[in-house]
Design an enzyme around this catalytic site. Structure first.
Site, PDB file in Angstrom:
ATOM      1  N   LEU A   1       3.942  21.687  23.360  1.00  0.00           N
ATOM      2  CA  LEU A   1       4.294  20.561  23.936  1.00  0.00           C
ATOM      3  C   LEU A   1       4.585  20.738  25.500  1.00  0.00           C
ATOM      4  CD1 LEU A   1       6.023  17.883  21.692  1.00  0.00           C
ATOM      5  CD2 LEU A   1       3.619  18.064  22.296  1.00  0.00           C
TER       6      LEU A   1
ATOM      7  N   SER B   1      -4.203  28.244  23.817  1.00  0.00           N
ATOM      8  CA  SER B   1      -3.834  28.758  22.591  1.00  0.00           C
ATOM      9  C   SER B   1      -4.809  28.704  21.470  1.00  0.00           C
ATOM     10  CB  SER B   1      -2.444  27.649  22.381  1.00  0.00           C
ATOM     11  OG  SER B   1      -1.547  28.241  21.378  1.00  0.00           O
ATOM     12  N   PRO B   2      -4.581  29.548  20.458  1.00  0.00           N
ATOM     13  CA  PRO B   2      -5.697  29.617  19.520  1.00  0.00           C
ATOM     14  C   PRO B   2      -5.396  28.182  18.719  1.00  0.00           C
ATOM     15  CG  PRO B   2      -3.992  31.048  19.054  1.00  0.00           C
ATOM     16  CD  PRO B   2      -3.747  30.432  20.430  1.00  0.00           C
TER      17      PRO B   2
ATOM     18  N   ARG C   1      -3.130  21.352  22.428  1.00  0.00           N
ATOM     19  CA  ARG C   1      -3.572  19.880  22.313  1.00  0.00           C
ATOM     20  C   ARG C   1      -3.929  19.307  23.811  1.00  0.00           C
ATOM     21  NH1 ARG C   1       1.010  17.878  18.045  1.00  0.00           N
ATOM     22  NH2 ARG C   1       2.105  19.706  19.485  1.00  0.00           N
TER      23      ARG C   1
ATOM     24  N   ALA D   1      -7.612  31.511  15.108  1.00  0.00           N
ATOM     25  CA  ALA D   1      -7.132  32.479  14.094  1.00  0.00           C
ATOM     26  C   ALA D   1      -8.332  32.696  13.256  1.00  0.00           C
ATOM     27  CB  ALA D   1      -6.341  31.795  12.881  1.00  0.00           C
TER      28      ALA D   1
ATOM     29  N   GLN E   1      -7.600  35.843  18.122  1.00  0.00           N
ATOM     30  CA  GLN E   1      -6.529  35.834  17.152  1.00  0.00           C
ATOM     31  C   GLN E   1      -7.052  36.297  15.953  1.00  0.00           C
ATOM     32  OE1 GLN E   1      -4.278  32.544  15.570  1.00  0.00           O
ATOM     33  NE2 GLN E   1      -2.644  33.166  16.722  1.00  0.00           N
TER      34      GLN E   1
ATOM     35  N   TYR F   1       1.844  32.454   8.049  1.00  0.00           N
ATOM     36  CA  TYR F   1       0.602  33.019   7.469  1.00  0.00           C
ATOM     37  C   TYR F   1       1.113  34.402   6.787  1.00  0.00           C
ATOM     38  CZ  TYR F   1      -1.862  28.834   8.903  1.00  0.00           C
ATOM     39  OH  TYR F   1      -2.203  27.815   9.098  1.00  0.00           O
TER      40      TYR F   1
ATOM     41  N   CYS G   1      -7.612  26.564  15.481  1.00  0.00           N
ATOM     42  CA  CYS G   1      -8.627  26.487  14.498  1.00  0.00           C
ATOM     43  C   CYS G   1      -9.539  25.306  14.585  1.00  0.00           C
ATOM     44  CB  CYS G   1      -8.115  26.355  13.072  1.00  0.00           C
ATOM     45  SG  CYS G   1      -7.554  28.051  12.581  1.00  0.00           S
TER      46      CYS G   1
END
Ligand SMILES: Cc1cc2nc3c(=O)[nH]c(=O)nc-3n(C[C@H](O)[C@H](O)[C@H](O)COP(=O)(O)O)c2cc1C
Length: 357
Positions: A300, A22-23, A323, A57, A99, A181, A25
């Site tokens: 999660l 998953s993207p 994570r 992103a 992304q 965003y 930052c």
């Protein structure tokens, strides 16, 4: 064979399994430029066995960065280092994805570990833009409402960024239309109070995302897939809803989008989000069921059997992990081990450190 380790083909791109990075930052760039950190971080997720590594992103314009430390792809000078990243990911048998993002009114903030507050102009902060001049939180500076010239520029920036991403070797493009965003700000009636053709009705509020999607799709060869990440709900009454997301998915399907990546939230400062294991999976399941469009589940997902169950029961076509892949970059290899799947070289799980529980 575990469902989690069956390949998935989206247009001409085959993912070797259903685990996607998953993207995330990493707040480690300068003037948008990638560096050794990004190469090692993203590269190690590919070494760890994920099928698709989606880069954080990545801003299509400098003012679209969440923080001054975000990656960018608004100039050709960004490309040489990005090429190293895509080449390395590919050499590990994974697919490099990116992304593309514009942070709208949530731009010009410090990274979370620097406090997450607005960056003052005296320290290099910049004015932010949005559909309407409404700040994300009452304590923050109001953004400027985009005029038609500004909207046209955003679409042109996504188009140019797509062209550059292809030149840099990315095979999967994801449009970031989630988490409060810019594109999500246009979708949600809470942040979009325009009275022109970009505000009001569902059709008007989805217009910018449709135009961006069309511009990006037009740049992509027919054999490369396009993903869109949405926030499937704002989690508050009168906000963007799950019903809206199903309707949007149908529209995006008609525009050549290949998978909806289903996150939630981010547009309301104090939304009551019921965070827990797999708390967003239901949105991926509903969109897939009601539109037939492939979906990605995120949020999660931390356990091999949980991930296997999501794919096996058809709730989503891929799982995206964030994570958990920071905690265990070898999650895919450990998951294979746990599910009794033997992977071919170079992803023999014996090469990875045993997982501590
Ligand atoms: C450090 C960090 C950075 C993130 N950056 C992005 C991002 O650039 N784009 C995005 O769509 N989501 C971003 N997210 C959200 C994750 O992609 C993911 O949706 C979320 O963390 C839930 O998944 P998880 O429970 O597996 O962490 C970020 C999350 C974290 C923890």
């Amino acid at each position: 064979m575990a469902h989690l380790f069956t390949p998935l083909t989206l247009r001409g791109v085959t993912l070797k399994n259903r685990i996607v990075v998953s993207p995330m930052c990493m707040y480690s760039a300068e003037d948008g430029f990638a560096n050794d950190w990004h190469l090692v971080h993203l590269g190690s997720r590919a070494v760890g066995g994920a099928a698709l590594v989606i880069q954080e992103a990545t801003a299509v314009a400098p003012e679209g960065r969440i923080t001054p430390d975000d990656l960018g792809i608004w100039k050709d000078e960004h490309l040489p280092f990005l090429r190293r990243i895509t080449a390395f990911i590919e050499a590990q048998g994974a697919v490099p994805g990116i992304q593309l993002a514009h942070a709208g009114r949530k731009a010009s903030h410090r990274s979370p570990w620097k406090g997450g507050t607005e960056v003052p102009s005296s320290e290099g902060g910049w004015p932010t833009v949005a559909p309407s001049a409404l700040p994300f939180a009452s304590t923050e500076t109001a953004p400027q409402a985009l005029d038609q010239t500004g909207i046209d520029q955003v679409i042109a920036d996504f188009r140019a960024a797509t062209r550059r991403a292809l030149a840099a070797g990315y095979q999967v493009i994801e449009i970031h239309a989630a988490h409060g965003y810019l594109l999500h700000e246009f979708l949600s009636p809470l942040s979009n109070q325009r009275t022109d053709s970009y505000g009001g009705s569902f059709d008007n509020r989805t217009r910018l995302l449709r135009e961006v999607t069309e511009a990006v799709r037009a740049e992509l060869p027919a054999d490369l897939p396009l993903l869109v990440r949405i926030s499937a709900t704002d989690w508050v009454a009168d906000g963007w809803s799950a019903d809206d997301s199903v309707a949007l998915a149908r529209v995006l399907q008609g525009l050549g989008v290949d998978l909806i990546d289903c996150s939630t939230g981010g547009n309301v400062a104090q939304a009551p989000i019921p965070v827990g294991p797999g708390y967003q999976v239901e949105f991926a399941a509903r969109i897939r069921q009601e539109t037939g469009l492939p979906t990605g589940a995120v949020g999660l997902i931390t356990d091999a059997r949980q991930a296997e169950d999501i794919i096996a029961t058809g709730q989503a076509n891929v799982v995206l992990l964030a994570r958990e892949l920071l905690r265990d970059p070898y999650f895919p290899l450990h998951a294979a081990q746990e599910l009794g799947v033997e992977l071919p070289w170079p992803n023999q799980y014996e090469r990875a450190k045993p997982r501590r529980r």
